[in-house]
Design a protein around this motif. Structure first.
Motif, PDB file in Angstrom:
ATOM      1  N   THR A   1      -7.500  11.637  12.295  1.00 41.68           N
ATOM      2  CA  THR A   1      -7.277  13.003  11.844  1.00 41.68           C
ATOM      3  C   THR A   1      -6.655  12.969  10.458  1.00 41.68           C
ATOM      4  OG1 THR A   1      -6.914  13.724  14.095  1.00 41.68           O
ATOM      5  CG2 THR A   1      -6.091  15.163  12.352  1.00 41.68           C
ATOM      6  N   PRO A   2      -7.231  13.673   9.455  1.00 46.19           N
ATOM      7  CA  PRO A   2      -6.649  13.641   8.116  1.00 46.19           C
ATOM      8  C   PRO A   2      -5.295  14.330   8.104  1.00 46.19           C
ATOM      9  CG  PRO A   2      -8.397  15.263   8.239  1.00 46.19           C
ATOM     10  CD  PRO A   2      -8.413  14.524   9.540  1.00 46.19           C
ATOM     11  N   CYS A   3      -4.406  13.858   7.203  1.00 43.88           N
ATOM     12  CA  CYS A   3      -3.063  14.439   7.150  1.00 43.88           C
ATOM     13  C   CYS A   3      -3.052  15.743   6.368  1.00 43.88           C
ATOM     14  CB  CYS A   3      -2.088  13.445   6.534  1.00 43.88           C
ATOM     15  SG  CYS A   3      -2.531  12.940   4.856  1.00 43.88           S
ATOM     16  N   VAL A   4      -4.056  15.987   5.528  1.00 41.16           N
ATOM     17  CA  VAL A   4      -4.131  17.227   4.763  1.00 41.16           C
ATOM     18  C   VAL A   4      -5.474  17.882   5.052  1.00 41.16           C
ATOM     19  CG1 VAL A   4      -4.097  18.264   2.478  1.00 41.16           C
ATOM     20  CG2 VAL A   4      -2.646  16.287   2.954  1.00 41.16           C
ATOM     21  N   ILE A   5      -5.462  19.082   5.595  1.00 41.95           N
ATOM     22  CA  ILE A   5      -6.705  19.782   5.929  1.00 41.95           C
ATOM     23  C   ILE A   5      -6.708  21.109   5.175  1.00 41.95           C
ATOM     24  CG2 ILE A   5      -8.092  20.786   7.768  1.00 41.95           C
ATOM     25  CD1 ILE A   5      -6.865  18.803   9.684  1.00 41.95           C
ATOM     26  N   PRO A   6      -7.457  21.209   4.069  1.00 40.46           N
ATOM     27  CA  PRO A   6      -7.459  22.448   3.290  1.00 40.46           C
ATOM     28  C   PRO A   6      -8.206  23.561   4.004  1.00 40.46           C
ATOM     29  CG  PRO A   6      -9.042  20.897   2.386  1.00 40.46           C
ATOM     30  CD  PRO A   6      -8.316  20.172   3.479  1.00 40.46           C
ATOM     31  N   ARG A   7      -7.710  24.770   3.913  1.00 41.77           N
ATOM     32  CA  ARG A   7      -8.358  25.965   4.459  1.00 41.77           C
ATOM     33  C   ARG A   7      -8.409  27.004   3.338  1.00 41.77           C
ATOM     34  NH1 ARG A   7     -10.258  23.613   9.082  1.00 41.77           N
ATOM     35  NH2 ARG A   7      -8.583  22.924  10.468  1.00 41.77           N
ATOM     36  N   GLN A   8      -9.374  26.895   2.447  1.00 44.50           N
ATOM     37  CA  GLN A   8      -9.381  27.691   1.220  1.00 44.50           C
ATOM     38  C   GLN A   8     -10.320  28.883   1.251  1.00 44.50           C
ATOM     39  OE1 GLN A   8     -10.188  24.998  -2.047  1.00 44.50           O
ATOM     40  NE2 GLN A   8      -8.046  24.424  -2.201  1.00 44.50           N
ATOM     41  N   LEU A   9     -10.990  29.130   2.350  1.00 39.29           N
ATOM     42  CA  LEU A   9     -11.939  30.233   2.362  1.00 39.29           C
ATOM     43  C   LEU A   9     -11.218  31.564   2.139  1.00 39.29           C
ATOM     44  CD1 LEU A   9     -14.201  29.265   5.389  1.00 39.29           C
ATOM     45  CD2 LEU A   9     -14.705  28.992   2.961  1.00 39.29           C
ATOM     46  N   PRO A  10     -11.790  32.456   1.316  1.00 42.76           N
ATOM     47  CA  PRO A  10     -11.199  33.788   1.181  1.00 42.76           C
ATOM     48  C   PRO A  10     -11.283  34.539   2.514  1.00 42.76           C
ATOM     49  CG  PRO A  10     -12.881  33.377  -0.499  1.00 42.76           C
ATOM     50  CD  PRO A  10     -13.003  32.283   0.508  1.00 42.76           C
TER      51      PRO A  10
ATOM     52  N   GLY B   1     -17.599  31.462  10.205  1.00 44.76           N
ATOM     53  CA  GLY B   1     -18.178  31.266  11.528  1.00 44.76           C
ATOM     54  C   GLY B   1     -18.349  29.809  11.921  1.00 44.76           C
ATOM     55  N   VAL B   2     -18.510  28.926  10.920  1.00 46.09           N
ATOM     56  CA  VAL B   2     -18.736  27.510  11.240  1.00 46.09           C
ATOM     57  C   VAL B   2     -17.551  26.636  10.843  1.00 46.09           C
ATOM     58  CG1 VAL B   2     -21.234  27.778  10.981  1.00 46.09           C
ATOM     59  CG2 VAL B   2     -19.866  27.029   9.012  1.00 46.09           C
ATOM     60  N   ALA B   3     -16.455  27.239  10.397  1.00 47.86           N
ATOM     61  CA  ALA B   3     -15.334  26.468   9.850  1.00 47.86           C
ATOM     62  C   ALA B   3     -14.821  25.417  10.820  1.00 47.86           C
ATOM     63  CB  ALA B   3     -14.196  27.413   9.450  1.00 47.86           C
ATOM     64  N   GLU B   4     -14.738  25.762  12.090  1.00 43.16           N
ATOM     65  CA  GLU B   4     -14.195  24.815  13.066  1.00 43.16           C
ATOM     66  C   GLU B   4     -15.089  23.595  13.257  1.00 43.16           C
ATOM     67  OE1 GLU B   4     -11.167  24.926  14.272  1.00 43.16           O
ATOM     68  OE2 GLU B   4     -10.938  26.668  12.973  1.00 43.16           O
ATOM     69  N   ARG B   5     -16.340  23.683  12.832  1.00 42.98           N
ATOM     70  CA  ARG B   5     -17.245  22.536  12.969  1.00 42.98           C
ATOM     71  C   ARG B   5     -17.071  21.548  11.812  1.00 42.98           C
ATOM     72  NH1 ARG B   5     -22.434  26.397  14.281  1.00 42.98           N
ATOM     73  NH2 ARG B   5     -21.332  27.740  15.749  1.00 42.98           N
ATOM     74  N   TYR B   6     -16.209  21.880  10.888  1.00 43.09           N
ATOM     75  CA  TYR B   6     -15.868  20.989   9.775  1.00 43.09           C
ATOM     76  C   TYR B   6     -14.383  20.688   9.867  1.00 43.09           C
ATOM     77  CZ  TYR B   6     -20.515  21.811   8.081  1.00 43.09           C
ATOM     78  OH  TYR B   6     -21.891  21.851   7.981  1.00 43.09           O
ATOM     79  N   PRO B   7     -14.005  19.738  10.716  1.00 42.81           N
ATOM     80  CA  PRO B   7     -12.586  19.539  11.045  1.00 42.81           C
ATOM     81  C   PRO B   7     -11.738  19.026   9.895  1.00 42.81           C
ATOM     82  CG  PRO B   7     -13.946  17.807  12.013  1.00 42.81           C
ATOM     83  CD  PRO B   7     -14.888  18.829  11.469  1.00 42.81           C
ATOM     84  N   ASP B   8     -12.350  18.509   8.820  1.00 43.48           N
ATOM     85  CA  ASP B   8     -11.560  18.010   7.701  1.00 43.48           C
ATOM     86  C   ASP B   8     -11.272  19.075   6.653  1.00 43.48           C
ATOM     87  OD1 ASP B   8     -13.373  14.941   8.012  1.00 43.48           O
ATOM     88  OD2 ASP B   8     -11.407  15.449   8.812  1.00 43.48           O
ATOM     89  N   GLY B   9     -11.723  20.312   6.900  1.00 42.42           N
ATOM     90  CA  GLY B   9     -11.317  21.407   6.037  1.00 42.42           C
ATOM     91  C   GLY B   9     -12.454  22.096   5.315  1.00 42.42           C
ATOM     92  N   GLN B  10     -12.079  23.147   4.572  1.00 45.47           N
ATOM     93  CA  GLN B  10     -13.024  23.933   3.795  1.00 45.47           C
ATOM     94  C   GLN B  10     -12.448  24.139   2.397  1.00 45.47           C
ATOM     95  OE1 GLN B  10     -11.653  25.888   6.748  1.00 45.47           O
ATOM     96  NE2 GLN B  10     -12.721  24.275   7.857  1.00 45.47           N
ATOM     97  N   LEU B  11     -13.240  23.840   1.391  1.00 46.07           N
ATOM     98  CA  LEU B  11     -12.856  24.025  -0.011  1.00 46.07           C
ATOM     99  C   LEU B  11     -13.650  25.189  -0.589  1.00 46.07           C
ATOM    100  CD1 LEU B  11     -12.869  20.304  -1.205  1.00 46.07           C
ATOM    101  CD2 LEU B  11     -10.871  21.692  -0.640  1.00 46.07           C
ATOM    102  N   PHE B  12     -12.989  25.988  -1.409  1.00 46.89           N
ATOM    103  CA  PHE B  12     -13.646  27.140  -2.030  1.00 46.89           C
ATOM    104  C   PHE B  12     -13.233  27.207  -3.496  1.00 46.89           C
ATOM    105  CE2 PHE B  12     -15.674  31.285  -2.016  1.00 46.89           C
ATOM    106  CZ  PHE B  12     -15.039  31.942  -3.061  1.00 46.89           C
ATOM    107  N   ALA B  13     -14.201  27.476  -4.362  1.00 45.17           N
ATOM    108  CA  ALA B  13     -13.900  27.655  -5.787  1.00 45.17           C
ATOM    109  C   ALA B  13     -14.806  28.732  -6.358  1.00 45.17           C
ATOM    110  CB  ALA B  13     -14.100  26.352  -6.562  1.00 45.17           C
TER     111      ALA B  13
END
Length: 916
Positions: A229-238, A288-300
């Motif tokens: 499990t990664p120690c840093v999991i970004p959750r950047q979605l608006p 809707g699919v965020a939980e299927r990417y357990p290492d996080g979500q990046l948004f820019a």
């Protein structure tokens, strides 16, 4: 034009190919107007390799898994696609196959190491590392294998060679896992950390990477995937926008292309006209699919259509790496190296990346992760054909809403009963708005705000908009400009004026205080005006109190500004905005650890018009939000010949960068300020900004450039009356001399700075100079003199409130005492240092003091106490820089870290009053 007799030439090539395939399981057959190659997939070595690797990945026992991987690697006879000319195939499929081979090598090594058979993979690891010299997992595996074989010295040499290459070629230090491997090998222990298993096995199929044919489970469900499990999991979605309707077919398409259990390649491009709802669709799907990417979500938001220019790929990469837990100090400066680092760190991850408002393929490519478990969705107005043709990105042209979906949106905005009462007018409204979501939302907002209006009333008003500039000028934006103009007519005077002046604000978001500066009014009125704009979706509340706006709205504001605001009014609003940010950055600077130096704020900004912060963390969080706006304002002010405001604003910001504890991050800001200061004949400004640039260059290890700017700072400082700026410049030049090994010149500068600080009567400056003198004497092994200088610094500051300068002097004294063997006094001083560091939360200093205390205890034979202190130090230093070591050798300390107000002599002139 095709060559003559092309048919005969093609048939000749086909005949030759058929002859070459005789006796194999493959054949070339005629099919339609072309040819097809037929045969068994089992005869393809890449397919056999993939099968063996998959079997090994599913095997829970080390020995059989290792046997399968050896068989898989035995299929290789050189690099992938040897003999194929350089081109897209080599750069895509070839790179993918090579990565799969590396994965297999690293995984085989891990199995063998766990079984105690590290010697069996030494040669394989040496050969693989020779062509992949910057790959840290390979280095760690080879070190552990050599150590198991009893070749500790060679293992340590491998580490040092890799560390040197990382520094020389990427400008970074080894990662924590490799450092821990080094420490374990150094201690002679066989407890080095295991290399992390890839979170998704690299694809080796010539088809789109993803799950094996027929597999619908996600890789983390595979028993062979041992993914940490990664120690840093970004959750950047608006956050999700409200009132979303329809788009079921498009959502299903995104599932097929980019979901974790996908059929596609994992990269999608959503294009369409402005206002069509690209961002809303993608953000909705991503949630809707965020939980299927357990290492996080990046948004820019790449801001591809912003008048101020797009966001740079370098800045986005820096933000992504920080979000993934990479310390700012380890992020490479070079964009190419930064891109390589991002691709390397994302290779094992299952990560979702959303890139919004992309201006070009070139802006997107550096931001694409390489892991086959990652997915990327890009939005943009243009087709971005290069991404589709060269990068294999799946395109989706997003059309306007269907009639039923558009009607649902109007119902959601205005109420179903109103649509049911006027079905014909409602249908007409859909067509007038082009079934474009942005236009429909604005029209719906007007109806919601005017319950006494009928839908027919609004439709009639839109019919009269034949003169709308947006309609005439931008066919792709049909209906949007007209809707914006119709909405504007409903605004109260303050909101209408703010809409016009928003074009002067260069940032992506604005708060009520900055809006108040634009309007020249109080914050409550500005907040109400922003709220009104929010009601009509002209701005959106991105986070509490902060509002952003769509790029079409920004363009529309620019048109209003150009057509309706004269130069005088525009100049007054710009001046108010500059004054506000000068005052706000000065206020934020008073809360940062490194900013005891005064900030430059205008006298005309009332206190209630400036943000208030409870602590340094709040001040720095505010600056991170405003950073792009402030940096743009420095450039705009310089172009407008507002040189004094520009350099002062840059000077204020340098303080805020220093508080981040990342070496040299303020360089670009300081250079912008220096560019403005060079237009003025003000030696004070030139001294400060040359000093700031030199400090940043020194922190980045660019000593010749640093020396140039610091000498310039000292040269300009000599034109000033005796004051802190001159003392600080002398200190910085001295530290550069010491760093370059020019000890005699450095000591001479320090003696001169000491005399000037005493003449000035500034006790903290004198103490800081003595501490730096003690450091220089320690470096020259003059321990008695170093102790005396450090004692003087401690004595001078002992009556002042505890600050970093006092702790720095105390630690310097501790080091001198340890070098002289004064163990009893050193232990007493170290205990005092540790206590004060804990009380005042100076973590970096605490780490150094605790390490030294452990060394002292060990030397006294108190091994148990030493072990306890060393364990505490290692726990404290997890992810933290050794601030003491960094700061006492950095010229930045000499400029900004004096903690107490100066003691000003009675005859101090106006120049020193500016500093006070």
């Amino acid at each position: 034009m095709p060559p003559p007799r092309v048919r005969e030439a093609l048939q000749g090539h086909i005949a030759g190919l058929r002859k070459a395939l005789e006796g194999s399981d493959w054949s070339v057959l005629r099919q339609g107007a072309g040819y097809v190659l037929r045969g068994s997939a089992a005869a393809v070595d890449t397919e056999e390799f993939r099968r063996l690797v998959a079997a090994a990945d599913a095997e829970p026992e080390d020995e059989p898994a290792a046997a399968l991987l050896r068989a898989a690697l035995g299929l290789w006879q050189g690099d992938a696609l040897t003999g194929v000319p350089e081109g897209e195939l080599r750069s895509t499929l070839g790179a993918e196959l090579d990565e799969a081979r590396l994965w297999a090598v690293e995984t085989l090594a891990e199995h063998e190491l766990r079984s105690g058979r590290g010697a069996a993979v030494v040669r394989l690891l040496e050969e693989t590392l020779a062509s992949n010299r910057l790959r840290e997992p390979l280095t760690g595996a080879l070190m552990r294998a050599l150590s198991q074989e009893g070749r500790q010295a060679e293992a340590l040499e491998v580490y040092h060679e890799t560390r040197q290459r990382l520094r020389d070629e990427l400008g970074v230090a080894p990662g924590q896992r490799l450092l821990k491997t080094f420490e374990a090998v150094l201690r002679g222990h066989d407890d080095a950390p295991a290399a992390p298993q890839q979170r998704h096995r690299p694809s080796t199929s010539t088809a789109a990477p993803g799950p094996a044919a027929g597999a619908r489970h996600s890789p983390q469900q595979s028993p062979g995937n041992r993914r940490p499990t990664p120690c840093v999991i970004p959750r950047q979605l608006p956050r999700l926008p409200g009132k979303l309707v329809g788009r079921s077919a498009e959502l299903a398409w995104l599932d097929r292309e980019c979901d974790a259990a996908r059929d596609g390649y994992g990269m999608a491009l959503v294009t369409g006209p402005a206002g069509v709802g690209k961002t809303a669709l993608v953000v909705r799907w991503a949630h809707g699919v965020a939980e299927r990417y357990p290492d996080g979500q990046l948004f820019a938001d790449l801001r591809g259509f912003d008048p101020g220019g797009p966001t740079s790929s370098a800045a986005v990469l820096s933000g992504f790496l920080e979000a993934l837990g990479v310390p700012a100090a380890r992020i490479p400066e070079d964009i190419g190296h930064r891109q390589a680092y991002f691709r390397d760190i994302t290779q094992p991850l299952r990560l979702l990346v959303v890139l919004d408002n992309a201006p070009s393929a070139e802006s997107v490519r550096p931001l694409l992760p390489t892991g086959s478990g990652c997915a990327t969705v890009v939005t943009g107005r243009s087709v971005l054909a290069d991404l589709v043709i060269l990068d294999g990105v799946a395109p989706l042209a997003l059309a306007t809403l269907s009639r039923d979906e558009a009607l649902q949106l109007v119902e959601a905005m205005t109420g179903a009963h109103r649509v049911a009462a006027e079905p014909g007018a409602a249908r007409r409204l859909l067509e007038l708005c082009g079934r474009l979501p942005l236009a429909l939302r604005i029209a719906g907002a007007r109806l919601a705000a005017r319950p006494n209006w009928s839908i027919a009333d609004l439709a009639a008003e839109l019919e009269d908009e034949r003169q709308r500039l947006g309609m005439l000028r931008m066919a792709e934006d049909h209906g949007v400009a007209a809707a914006l103009s119709a909405t504007r007519r409903l605004l109260a005077p303050d909101a209408d004026r703010l809409l016009t002046l928003l074009a002067l604000h260069p940032g992506p978001q604005i708060d009520a205080l900055a809006a108040a500066a634009l309007l020249g009014c109080g914050a409550p009125r500005a907040h109400e005006a922003l709220g009104t704009l929010g009601v009509y979706h002209l701005v959106e509340e991105a986070s509490p109190g902060r509002f952003g706006w769509h790029d079409l709205v920004r363009l529309y504001c620019g048109e209003l500004l150009d057509g309706e605001v004269g130069d005088d009014e525009r100049g007054r609003a710009t001046t108010r905005l500059l004054d506000y940010y000068l005052a706000a950055t000065a206020e934020a600077g008073t809360f940062t650890r490194s900013s005891a130096d005064v900030g430059f704020g205008p006298g005309g900004v009332p206190p209630e018009a400036v943000p208030r912060f409870a602590c340094a963390a709040e001040a720095l969080a505010w600056y991170r939000e405003e950073e792009s706006a402030v940096q743009s304002l420095i450039g705009h002010a310089t172009k407008a010949s507002e040189y004094e405001a520009a350099w002062k604003l840059a000077d204020n910001c340098v303080n805020l960068y220093l508080a981040r504890e990342a070496p040299g991050t303020w360089l670009e800001c300081a250079q912008a300020g220096l560019g403005a200061a060079e237009h003025l004949a003000d030696p004070y400004a030139l001294t400060r900004l040359h000093y700031a640039v030199g400090s940043a260059q020194q922190a980045r290890g660019r000593l010749p450039e640093a020396q140039h700017h610091l000498r310039a700072a000292l040269r300009f400082a000599r034109d000033l009356p005796l004051g802190l700026v001159r003392v600080r410049s002398g200190l910085a030049v001295a530290l550069i001399h010491i760093t370059l090994g020019e000890d005699a010149e450095g000591l001479a500068c320090l003696e001169s700075a000491l005399a000037e600080s005493r003449a000035l009567g500034h006790i903290p400056a004198e103490a800081l100079t003595l501490n730096n003198l003690a450091y220089a004497l320690l470096k020259g092994a003059r321990f008695d003199e170093a102790r005396d200088a450090a004692r003087q610094a401690v004595a001078l500051l002992s009556a002042q409130p505890v600050c970093r300068a006092y702790l720095a002097a105390l630690l310097t004294l501790c080091e001198a005492l340890l070098r002289l063997g004064a163990v009893a006094e050193a232990e007493e001083r170290l205990r005092e240092s540790i206590h004060l560091c804990r009380v005042y939360d100076y973590l970096g200093y605490l780490v150094s003091a605790t390490h030294w205390y452990a060394d002292l205890l060990e030397g006294l034979g108190r091994d148990h106490e030493a072990d306890v202190q060393r364990a505490v130090a290692e726990e404290l230093s997890e992810g933290e820089p050794d601030s003491w070591t960094v700061e006492r050798t950095s010229p930045a300390v000499a400029l900004w870290s004096v903690p107490v107000a100066p003691v000003v002599p009675a005859d101090t002139d106006a120049q020193d009053e500016r500093e006070a």
